[in-house]
Design a protein around this motif. Structure first.
Motif, mmCIF file in Angstrom:
data_model
loop_
_atom_site.group_PDB
_atom_site.id
_atom_site.type_symbol
_atom_site.label_atom_id
_atom_site.label_comp_id
_atom_site.label_asym_id
_atom_site.label_seq_id
_atom_site.Cartn_x
_atom_site.Cartn_y
_atom_site.Cartn_z
ATOM 1 N N LYS A 172 0.817 -1.209 0.000
ATOM 2 C CA LYS A 172 0.000 0.000 0.000
ATOM 3 C C LYS A 172 0.852 1.261 0.000
ATOM 4 N N ASN A 173 1.786 1.288 0.930
ATOM 5 C CA ASN A 173 2.618 2.484 1.061
ATOM 6 C C ASN A 173 3.799 2.433 0.094
ATOM 7 N N PRO A 174 4.264 3.603 -0.319
ATOM 8 C CA PRO A 174 5.463 3.610 -1.173
ATOM 9 C C PRO A 174 6.681 3.138 -0.381
ATOM 10 N N ALA A 175 7.496 2.313 -1.031
ATOM 11 C CA ALA A 175 8.679 1.792 -0.358
ATOM 12 C C ALA A 175 9.716 2.886 -0.222
ATOM 13 N N THR A 176 10.184 3.089 0.988
ATOM 14 C CA THR A 176 11.200 4.119 1.206
ATOM 15 C C THR A 176 12.491 3.516 1.737
ATOM 16 N N ILE A 177 12.479 2.219 1.943
ATOM 17 C CA ILE A 177 13.653 1.557 2.492
ATOM 18 C C ILE A 177 13.942 0.282 1.718
ATOM 19 N N LYS A 178 15.185 0.130 1.327
ATOM 20 C CA LYS A 178 15.586 -1.090 0.648
ATOM 21 C C LYS A 178 16.374 -1.923 1.639
ATOM 22 N N PHE A 179 15.908 -3.103 1.856
ATOM 23 C CA PHE A 179 16.524 -3.952 2.853
ATOM 24 C C PHE A 179 17.147 -5.164 2.175
ATOM 25 N N THR A 180 18.431 -5.319 2.344
ATOM 26 C CA THR A 180 19.120 -6.436 1.730
ATOM 27 C C THR A 180 19.603 -7.386 2.814
ATOM 28 N N GLN A 181 19.278 -8.640 2.644
ATOM 29 C CA GLN A 181 19.696 -9.624 3.629
ATOM 30 C C GLN A 181 20.345 -10.788 2.896
ATOM 31 N N ILE A 182 21.484 -11.202 3.405
ATOM 32 C CA ILE A 182 22.151 -12.337 2.782
ATOM 33 C C ILE A 182 22.171 -13.500 3.771
ATOM 34 N N VAL A 183 21.443 -14.538 3.417
ATOM 35 C CA VAL A 183 21.402 -15.730 4.269
ATOM 36 C C VAL A 183 21.871 -16.916 3.443
ATOM 37 N N ASN A 184 22.890 -17.601 3.935
ATOM 38 C CA ASN A 184 23.463 -18.745 3.211
ATOM 39 C C ASN A 184 23.749 -18.415 1.745
ATOM 40 N N ASP A 185 24.415 -17.290 1.536
ATOM 41 C CA ASP A 185 24.785 -16.834 0.197
ATOM 42 C C ASP A 185 23.592 -16.501 -0.686
ATOM 43 N N LYS A 186 22.400 -16.512 -0.106
ATOM 44 C CA LYS A 186 21.236 -16.149 -0.891
ATOM 45 C C LYS A 186 20.829 -14.725 -0.543
ATOM 46 N N LYS A 187 20.760 -13.905 -1.556
ATOM 47 C CA LYS A 187 20.478 -12.500 -1.320
ATOM 48 C C LYS A 187 18.991 -12.219 -1.477
#
Ligand SMILES: [Zn+2]
Ligand SMILES: [Zn+2]
Length: 166
Positions: free
Chosen positions: A8-23
């Motif tokens: 619904k809301n515009p995305a204002t944050i980009k969240f990057t997570q790397i778990v077991n080499d998977k981004k």
């Protein structure tokens, strides 16, 4: 770009997570990001960015334990990292979104945008006056030596006035 969580809301944050080499990359609105417990990471990021621009730290704020949070402009979805790369802001809202980062950047480029370390104006005014009085006294002495009594009287009055106001 809309938030991946609520849609619904515009995305204002980009969240990057790397778990077991998977981004995994998530685009979130601030609310959903906070819901995911990213509040601390968000408040840390501007701080780390500021440090980065001040050249005070070598650690990359985007890669804290394989997690990264970037602030995105709600207007165009650009991150500040993109601006760093291209040197171009995506839209007018970017100025607002990245104002603190931009200020840091400008401060870095122009030195400081504040007057720091100078003596307070009142103090320097006093010093200015003292210097002026000293100069007048010098002139007064010279005027007396060369018997320019009218000039000497003038100077004496000026010194009196200045001494009063200092
Ligand atoms: Zn959301
Ligand atoms: Zn923008």
């Amino acid at each position: 770009m809309l938030c991946d969580d609520c849609g619904k809301n515009p995305a204002t944050i980009k969240f990057t997570q790397i778990v077991n080499d998977k981004k995994t990359v998530l685009h979130l609105c601030r609310k959903c990001a906070e819901k995911r417990g990213l509040k601390e990471a968000i408040s840390n990021i501007s701080f780390s960015l500021g440090d980065l621009f001040a050249g005070m730290t070598k650690k990359e704020p985007e890669k804290v334990e394989g997690k990264g949070v970037e602030i995105l402009c709600p207007g165009c979805g650009h991150s500040f990292a993109e601006f760093e790369k291209t040197g171009k802001l995506g839209c007018g809202v970017c100025y607002e979104t990245f104002s603190s980062q931009l200020k840091d950047l400008l401060r870095r480029i122009h030195g400081s945008n504040q007057h720091v370390g100078k003596s307070p104006p009142q103090l320097s005014l006093k010093m200015e006056l003292k210097r002026e009085v000293r100069k007048l006294r010098d002139n007064l002495r010279k005027a007396i030596e060369s018997e320019e009594f009218e000039r000497a009287a003038e100077l004496r009055d000026m010194i009196k006035d200045l001494s009063k106001s200092s």
